[in-house]
Write a protein that holds these residues in place. Structure first.
Motif, short mmCIF file in Angstrom:
data_model
loop_
_atom_site.label_atom_id
_atom_site.label_comp_id
_atom_site.label_asym_id
_atom_site.label_seq_id
_atom_site.Cartn_x
_atom_site.Cartn_y
_atom_site.Cartn_z
N THR A 175 5.43 -21.65 27.10
CA THR A 175 4.54 -21.42 25.98
C THR A 175 5.27 -20.59 24.94
O THR A 175 6.23 -19.86 25.28
CB THR A 175 3.27 -20.65 26.43
OG1 THR A 175 3.67 -19.34 26.87
CG2 THR A 175 2.58 -21.39 27.56
N PRO A 176 4.88 -20.67 23.67
CA PRO A 176 5.54 -19.85 22.65
C PRO A 176 5.49 -18.36 22.97
O PRO A 176 6.46 -17.64 22.72
CB PRO A 176 4.75 -20.19 21.39
CG PRO A 176 4.19 -21.55 21.63
CD PRO A 176 3.90 -21.60 23.10
N VAL A 177 4.37 -17.91 23.52
CA VAL A 177 4.25 -16.48 23.84
C VAL A 177 5.23 -16.10 24.94
O VAL A 177 5.90 -15.05 24.87
CB VAL A 177 2.80 -16.16 24.28
CG1 VAL A 177 2.70 -14.71 24.77
CG2 VAL A 177 1.83 -16.39 23.13
N ALA A 178 5.35 -16.94 25.98
CA ALA A 178 6.28 -16.65 27.07
C ALA A 178 7.72 -16.66 26.58
O ALA A 178 8.53 -15.81 26.98
CB ALA A 178 6.09 -17.66 28.19
N ALA A 179 8.04 -17.63 25.72
CA ALA A 179 9.41 -17.71 25.20
C ALA A 179 9.73 -16.49 24.35
O ALA A 179 10.82 -15.91 24.46
CB ALA A 179 9.57 -18.99 24.37
N ALA A 180 8.79 -16.07 23.49
CA ALA A 180 9.01 -14.89 22.65
C ALA A 180 9.15 -13.64 23.50
O ALA A 180 9.98 -12.77 23.22
CB ALA A 180 7.86 -14.74 21.65
N GLY A 181 8.33 -13.54 24.55
CA GLY A 181 8.42 -12.38 25.43
C GLY A 181 9.74 -12.32 26.17
O GLY A 181 10.33 -11.24 26.30
N ALA A 182 10.22 -13.47 26.64
CA ALA A 182 11.50 -13.51 27.34
C ALA A 182 12.64 -13.12 26.41
O ALA A 182 13.55 -12.37 26.80
CB ALA A 182 11.73 -14.90 27.91
N LEU A 183 12.59 -13.62 25.19
CA LEU A 183 13.62 -13.29 24.21
C LEU A 183 13.62 -11.80 23.90
O LEU A 183 14.67 -11.14 23.87
CB LEU A 183 13.42 -14.10 22.93
CG LEU A 183 14.40 -13.82 21.78
CD1 LEU A 183 15.82 -14.14 22.21
CD2 LEU A 183 14.01 -14.64 20.55
N ALA A 184 12.42 -11.25 23.68
CA ALA A 184 12.31 -9.83 23.35
C ALA A 184 12.83 -8.96 24.50
O ALA A 184 13.56 -7.98 24.28
CB ALA A 184 10.86 -9.47 23.03
N TRP A 185 12.45 -9.32 25.73
CA TRP A 185 12.90 -8.51 26.86
C TRP A 185 14.41 -8.61 27.06
O TRP A 185 15.09 -7.62 27.37
CB TRP A 185 12.19 -8.93 28.14
CG TRP A 185 12.78 -8.24 29.34
CD1 TRP A 185 13.45 -8.81 30.38
CD2 TRP A 185 12.78 -6.83 29.60
NE1 TRP A 185 13.86 -7.86 31.27
CE2 TRP A 185 13.47 -6.62 30.82
CE3 TRP A 185 12.26 -5.73 28.92
CZ2 TRP A 185 13.64 -5.36 31.37
CZ3 TRP A 185 12.44 -4.46 29.47
CH2 TRP A 185 13.12 -4.29 30.68
N THR A 186 14.96 -9.82 26.88
CA THR A 186 16.40 -9.98 27.05
C THR A 186 17.16 -9.10 26.08
O THR A 186 18.12 -8.42 26.44
CB THR A 186 16.79 -11.45 26.82
OG1 THR A 186 16.15 -12.27 27.80
CG2 THR A 186 18.29 -11.64 26.95
N VAL A 187 16.73 -9.08 24.82
CA VAL A 187 17.42 -8.30 23.80
C VAL A 187 17.14 -6.81 23.96
O VAL A 187 18.06 -5.99 24.10
CB VAL A 187 17.02 -8.78 22.39
CG1 VAL A 187 17.66 -7.89 21.33
CG2 VAL A 187 17.41 -10.24 22.19
N LEU A 188 15.86 -6.44 23.95
CA LEU A 188 15.49 -5.03 23.98
C LEU A 188 15.83 -4.39 25.32
O LEU A 188 16.25 -3.22 25.38
CB LEU A 188 14.00 -4.86 23.67
CG LEU A 188 13.56 -5.35 22.28
CD1 LEU A 188 12.06 -5.16 22.09
CD2 LEU A 188 14.33 -4.64 21.18
N GLY A 189 15.65 -5.13 26.40
CA GLY A 189 16.02 -4.59 27.71
C GLY A 189 17.50 -4.35 27.82
O GLY A 189 17.95 -3.34 28.40
N GLY A 190 18.30 -5.25 27.26
CA GLY A 190 19.75 -5.06 27.26
C GLY A 190 20.16 -3.86 26.42
O GLY A 190 21.00 -3.04 26.83
N ILE A 191 19.56 -3.74 25.24
CA ILE A 191 19.86 -2.60 24.37
C ILE A 191 19.48 -1.28 25.05
O ILE A 191 20.24 -0.31 25.04
CB ILE A 191 19.14 -2.75 23.03
CG1 ILE A 191 19.73 -3.94 22.24
CG2 ILE A 191 19.23 -1.47 22.20
CD1 ILE A 191 18.96 -4.27 20.97
#
Length: 403
Positions: A175-191
């Motif tokens: 879903t768009p929400v799941a994809a956006a959440g995964a992207l946000a976590w990948t970037v922000l979690g890495g940072i």
């Protein structure tokens, strides 16, 4: 067995030294020389086993390579180029992956899932290949900064796209929400992982002037930030990138002693050289065993799609920034297209494609084929192209991270 492995390792170190000497004398890009040497080693009857897997590439080789590259990045110049490089990384990967994936589905009849996997893993320019190549070429400071920082950023984007596809392959829903959440976590979690590990251990490093302790703590920062982020399901590349930038720009002023700075930089230069050398020897060794002749027609189509996808990303985005101070001159755009080398990250992701994907075997073989094309044809032709476009020069003293 342990003795044999030590002998093999010693032989590989000798080979890398010889390749470095010969490559620099004849003007051959070092990475191309290493891959060629790996192919030769694989064809010799001495039987050196050079394993290559996603875990080996991600957990052993990528942390020092990314950390060392980030260590040399001046924050001011990186910050100035961020709007451009972020756009190239995020939007560029999406465009390129769509072009390649769509082409594979419509031209070669691949399933949408298999085409999407290959489009995502091949869309990101590989930081290992790009950084090594542009250091050898001594590219102009701004050009090198844009190419290197984009390649580091877009790897994280490819990783989140790949993880989303893994979920789909396992029967999950997108879903768009799941994809956006995964992207946000990948970037922000890495940072967050990179920043946290770097700040905590730099605080500890500030309590000593022993350069051996300082080197040890930066080693923990590099691998610790990467592995922590990967363990949390975030991007280890973003974590190592952020950690390296923090150490290279804040660490010199607040934690790493003046005496220790040269030792730290020297250690990481060697660590990156060693990791880079062994990695590309392994890539060459595995290239020799790929049945590329069986997929020659498909390989030609895939290479063409990869270049078209890269062009579809670079030129429109460059046009978008044309009215701004971040505009890219025409030669810069051509270098971003032709210098978008593929390598270790794409291979690591290809090796991680699940067995349930019908095209998995073709994905691995074609990924090796694109990497070979990238390293040998694109890599070998970049130096004369840079000289022709007058894009090579000495290092800018202003590029050094502030002490």
């Amino acid at each position: 067995m342990a003795e044999l492995q030590l002998i093999d390792f010693g032989m590989l170190l000798v080979v890398t030294s010889l390749v470095a000497i010969v490559s620099r004398r004849i003007g051959l890009p070092y990475t191309a020389g290493l891959v060629a040497a790996g192919i030769v080693l694989a064809l010799l009857p001495i039987g050196i086993d050079l394993p290559l897997s996603r875990e080996l590439i991600f957990n052993i080789f990528l942390p020092p390579l990314i950390f060392e590259a980030a260590l040399q990045m001046p924050w001011k110049r990186l910050r100035d180029q961020l709007p451009l490089t972020i756009t190239l990384a995020f939007l560029g990967v999406a465009i390129s992956a769509s072009v390649v994936g769509g082409g594979l589905h419509w031209l070669l009849g691949w399933s949408w899932l298999g085409a999407a996997f290959f489009g995502v893993l091949i869309a990101a320019t590989d930081p290992v290949s790009v950084i090594a190549a542009f250091k050898e070429m001594r590219a102009e400071p701004r050009l090198g900064m844009v190419v290197e920082s984009e390649s580091l950023l877009n790897d994280g984007v490819a990783a989140v796209g790949f993880s989303i596809l893994l979920g789909l392959a396992g029967g999950g829903a997108l879903t768009p929400v799941a994809a956006a959440g995964a992207l946000a976590w990948t970037v922000l979690g890495g940072i967050a992982s990179g920043g946290t590990v770097a700040f905590v251990l730099l605080k500890l490093a500030g309590r000593t002037e022993d350069h051996l302790v300082e080197i040890t703590l930066t080693t923990v920062i590099a691998w610790g930030s990467f592995l922590l982020a990967e363990h949390l399901g975030a991007s280890g590349v973003f974590a190592a990138l952020v950690a390296g930038v923090i150490v290279g720009n804040l660490g010199w002023r607040r934690a790493i002693s003046e005496n220790g700075r040269g030792h730290v930089l020297g250690f990481w230069e060697y660590a990156a050289f060693l990791a880079n050398s062994l990695l590309f020897l392994m890539i060459g060794s595995h290239e020799a065993h790929q049945p590329l002749a069986l997929v020659s027609g498909a390989l030609a189509v895939v290479i063409a799609l990869t270049l078209v996808g890269r062009a579809a990303a670079v030129y429109p985005i460059a046009l978008l920034f044309r009215p701004t101070r971040l505009r890219l001159p025409g030669p810069y755009q051509h270098v971003l297209l032709w210098g978008g080398l593929r390598g270790a990250v794409g291979l690591a992701l290809a090796l991680a494609v699940p067995d349930s994907v019908p095209e998995r075997g073709q994905i691995i073989v074609l990924a090796f084929g694109v990497v070979a094309f990238s390293i040998f044809l694109q890599g070998l032709t970049m130096p004369p192209l840079l000289r022709r476009w007058k894009l090579t020069g000495q290092d800018d003293p202003d590029d050094a991270p502030s002490a």
